[in-house]
Write a protein that holds these residues in place. Sequence first.
Motif, mmCIF file in Angstrom:
data_model
loop_
_atom_site.group_PDB
_atom_site.id
_atom_site.type_symbol
_atom_site.label_atom_id
_atom_site.label_comp_id
_atom_site.label_asym_id
_atom_site.label_seq_id
_atom_site.Cartn_x
_atom_site.Cartn_y
_atom_site.Cartn_z
ATOM 1 N N SER A 297 -7.049 3.908 2.721
ATOM 2 C CA SER A 297 -7.561 4.794 1.748
ATOM 3 C C SER A 297 -7.928 4.208 0.689
ATOM 4 O O SER A 297 -8.447 2.192 1.124
ATOM 5 N N ARG B 138 -2.249 4.944 -0.281
ATOM 6 C CA ARG B 138 -3.050 5.549 -1.693
ATOM 7 C C ARG B 138 -3.879 5.244 -2.604
ATOM 8 O O ARG B 138 -2.688 4.200 -2.945
ATOM 9 N N LYS C 96 -5.775 4.948 -6.494
ATOM 10 C CA LYS C 96 -6.139 5.836 -7.640
ATOM 11 C C LYS C 96 -5.880 5.446 -8.513
ATOM 12 O O LYS C 96 -6.135 3.742 -8.930
ATOM 13 N N ASP D 53 2.015 11.058 -1.501
ATOM 14 C CA ASP D 53 0.570 10.992 -2.785
ATOM 15 C C ASP D 53 1.984 10.407 -4.402
ATOM 16 O O ASP D 53 2.774 10.123 -4.206
ATOM 17 N N SER E 253 -0.460 16.097 -1.201
ATOM 18 C CA SER E 253 -0.425 16.430 -1.954
ATOM 19 C C SER E 253 -0.598 15.995 -3.459
ATOM 20 O O SER E 253 0.070 17.149 -3.506
#
Length: 1028
Positions: A136, A189, A191, A268, A394
Motif C-alpha cells: 500500500s 491498507r 489511509k 479494508d 473495499s
Amino acid sequence: MSCSLFEFCRIQELRTVRDFLFQTQTAGPAAEQNQTENELSWDTSDWEAAWDEKKEEGSASAKTVEEETSGQSEPWLQDCVVSLSPCADLLVVAREQKAVFLSAKWCTDGSGREAMTLAVSWTGTLSAEEGECVNSVIAIPLASQKRSSTGRPDWTCVVVGFTSGYVRFYTENGVLLLAQLLHLDPVLRLKCRTYEIPRHPGVTEQHEELSILYPAALVTIDGFSLFQSLRACRNQVARAAAAGSDVVPPPPLAYKKWGLQEMDAIVDHSSVGVTTLCVFDQMKNASTLGGFSATVKGSPPAMSQFVTVGAGPFTGFYYAVEGSSQPLLSHVALAVASKLTSALFSAASGWLGWSKNRNKNEEEAAQKQKPKVEPATPLGIRFGLPDSRRHGESICLSPCNTLAGVTDDFGRVTLLDLARGIAIRMWKGYRDAQLGWLQVQEERGDREFSPSASLPRRHALFLIIYAPRRGILEVWAMQRGPRVGAFTVGKQCRLLFAGYRLMGVNSVTSQGWQLHTQQVCLLDPTTGALRSINIPFHLALSDKKNERAKDMHLLKRLTALVKSGDEDPETLESEAKSVLLEIKHPVIKKQALESLLSNEGTPVSCLTNITRALHDTLKQQAADEVEASLLQLCSSQLKLLQLFTDIQQLQLAENTEACSGNRDSLEGMGEELSRAEPALRRYANFNAKPSVSFAQDSPDTPLPAHTFLSLLECTEGGEVKVVRRSDAEWNQLGTFVFWGCLCGQSSIHKVCDTLEQAGLSPQQLLSLLLSVWLQREKEVLQKPAETVGNLHSLLVALSEMKGAVDESWDPQSVSPWWQQVRSACIQSHNAAAALLAASVAHRAAKAAIASRADSKLQSEWEAVSLELEQWAVCVRQLEDVLVLQTLLLVPPPQGAAGGAAAQCSIKTLLEGGTGGIADHVSKWVFRQNMSPERLKEILQKKETCEQEGAEETDESEDRTAELLVAVCQRFPHSLAPDLLFAHCCWEYVVQWNKDPEVHKYNKHINTNRSDEAKVLENGVIFSYGPMR
C-alpha cells in the motif's frame, strides 16, 4: 451544464514506467521462448531466404506496431499500487519492490498554451529486507508553516506499507526519512484523515490521523506528532547531506494499536473519527450491553469509530473509547513472563556449554532479529452486518464522514449510513468496482434571487462508481438521488480518490487559505491522461420541482434546434423565441442567448428579432427583478447586429458620390503617381505570381454575423471596441468594413458616419483600413488611380472624426495619428501598397497642416513642420525599398539553386545594420547564378553612367542589369563594389560549405580574387586562395 470530464494533466514516459516495473516479467518469458525455439529448430536458411527478403519490411512494421500496442493492450496498471497526491503534484506507481515517482511540471505545447504534465522524477527499489513487497502507498502533502503561504504544500511525503510489517516514509526524491515496524503481519491498507473546517456548529472537529491496517490489528498515528516528526527527519537528512555526516536515527513514533476481534477476515477499513452519541443512543447501548440494572453516565463518552469490511461479518463497526488505549494486565504479565523465560534459558545454555557450538549462529540470528513490537489492545466488535456468503473488498468513506460505499465479491455496491450502522442503498452489476466521492459547493449565483441567500452555501454529495469490466464511469446523487452522469471510458483506467487534503492544517492556519485539491480523478493508462469530474450543483436538486432542471432541459432543446439546421428561418425564429422567453433562470437565459448568437447558420434578421424580443421583455419587468448583465448583453448585441445590418445595406446600395470624390482627391497627385508608375508596374509584373488558396480562406468570403459579434464588444460607456485575435479575422473584418469603399462600391461618408455613430474608435478604424490596404496589394495595383483616390477620401474622413487628431496639436510637432500611418508603412513588407499609402497620407497631412497654419502668414509662404519632413523621409525610403524589393523579386534562371525571395521593409533594413542590404543583394546574386565578370561589368557601367551624368541606363541593357544599377544608385554606400564583392564571396563560401561537391562554387570563389576586394574599409583582409 451537465457532468463533464476535464483533462487537467497528462503523464509523460508512461511506457518507461511500465518497462521499469515489469522488466523482469517481460524479459523472462521472451528468454525462455527463444531458448525453446533454438533447441527445437533446424536449419532452414536455404529455402527461407527468398521468403524473408520479401517479408522483411512487413514483419518489421508489424513488430513495431505490436511493441507499441503491447503496453497499452495489457491491463498492467491494475497490478500496481497507485497513489496520487491531492494536490496532483506527485504520482506514485509501485509494484513488488520497485516504485516510480512522477512529479508535476509545466510544458508548452505546439499552440503555445501551457499544460501540466507528470514526468518521471525518481525510480528505484523501496524494499530494504529480502522478500518484502509493497502492499500500500499514499502520498501526503505537508502544509507550509510560512506566513506567506496560501495553501500550497511545502513538500510531499510518500508513505509505503510492506508485507514485512514495516511502514517507511520517503521524500519526493526517494530519500528514506523514517522506518518503523508496527506489527509482524503484512500491511494491508494505509489511509489518512486531515483537518476539515466544520460546516455546522454541532459537528465534532476531527483531528488528523494516519491509520494502518493489518490482518488482525489497526494502528493509528496522531497527525500532529507525525507532521512534526516528518519535518524534523527531513531537516536532519538535509543537514546530514550538507555536512557529509551520518543521519542520526530518529526516535520511534507514538501510536495506538488495536487488536480487532470477532471478525474472520479484514481486508479494508475506514477511520471515521471521534463521535459522540446522543443521550438516547447512550441509554440504548447501556441497556443493551448491561441489561436492566445498567448505569448511565452523565455525559456521553467520546469514541473513535472504525468500520471494517471483509468476512464474518461482512461489515464490522468498532468503537474505541478515548483514554482506553492502555494494554490489559494479562498482556503485561504475558510479556514479562516471556522476557524472564528467555533470560533463564540463555543463562542455562551458557552453564551447560551449548553456546560454544551455536555462538556464531545466535549472533547472526540476533542481527537479523526484528525490532520489538508492542502488543495490541483488544477491541471487540460492537455490531456488524452479517452475511456469510458475502465478502467485502473495499470501503470508501465520504468527505462528510457520514456515508461509506462498500464493494463485495458479488458485484454489489452498498451504501452505508455510519451513524445508524445500516445499509440504505445497493447497486448491482459492478464487479471489481472502484469508488470515489465528490463534494460540490453551491455556486454563488444560484442563491442571489432565493429567500435563503443570507444562509451559508450548501454542499451536494455524489458517489462516483467506475466499473472496469463495462468501461463506464457513473455519477450518483446522494442519498437516494438518480444517476446524473455516465461516461464511456476505457476498461484499464484507475479511479484515484485520496479522501484527504493537506496535513498540518488547523483552524488557525487555514484562515484565508484557498486549498486547490483534486477530490477524485480518472487515470487512463492508454493515453496517460488524468481527468477530473465536473458536476454542477443543481444536479443534486429534485427533478420534479426544480426550475433549474427545467431550464437546463429547455437549453438542451434550444441547442438541438439550432444545430439541426432543418427548420426554415421563420419556424426557427418563433420556436427559439418561445424557448428563450420560457427560461426563468437569468444565468441559463444568458447562456442560451450566447449559444444562439454564436451559431453560424442563424440568419441576422432572426438573431435581431429574438434579441429584441428578449430585450423588450426584460424592459417590461421591474428593475429589481432583472439581472443587469443580461440586459446589458441584450442591448450591446442589438447595437452590434444593427451595425452589421447597416454596413451590409450600404455595400448593396449604389454609390453616387464616388466619382466626384475621386476627382477631387486625385487633383495634385498626378505628378506623384506618374513618377512612381514605372516602378509600380515593374513591381506588379514580378509580384503577379499564381498562387493556390482554399475558398474559405479567400478575403472576399462574406463575413458571418457570429464572427462579427465575436470581434466587437460594447463597453459600459456605450463605445464599441474591436477585439484583435488572429490576423486572418482582423483582415476579414477590415475587408467587410472598408473594401467596398476602396473599390468605389460604397459611400465613404455614409460608412464613416455609421461607424462614428456606433462609437468605434478612429484609431482602430485606421488600423483596420491600413491592414486591408496593405494585405490586398495585388488588387490595389490593378486599379491604382481609383483605389488611391478612395483611400485619400477615407483618410480625410477618418481624420475628421472626433478623437482622431487632437485639436490642440501643434503642426510643428509629430501627430500620433499620422505617426500610426507611418509605423504601419514602415513595418509592411508590401512595398508598393506602403508607398501609395504613404503618398496619400503625406498629401492629407500636408492639407491638414495648411489648414491649421497661422492666418498671419502670406499665402505664398509654405508652412514647414517636423511632420512634413518625416513624411518626406518616409516616402523617399519607401521608394528605395520598392526598387530593392523589385530586384529581389526577379525570378532566377531555371535550375538555379537558392530559396524564395526575401521580403524586406524599412524596419528590417534598419535593423539589419550596414551590411543588411548587401547581404540581401548577395543572396540575390547567388540565386541568379550571376558570374563575377558579369557583376563587375554591371558595376563598371554604373560608375560610367554616374561620371557621364546619365541618370538612366541604355535601353538596350536588360532589365536585370537596369534594376541592379538602380538599386546601387539608391544605396551607394551599402552597395559599394568592394563591400558587395565581399558579401558575394562570403555567400558562395557558405553555399560551398553546405555542398562541397559543387565545383562551380569553387570557381566563383577563386574568380573573386581581385585587387579591389583584397582590402576593405573595415580593416578586414581576405586572402582568396584555392579552396580545394
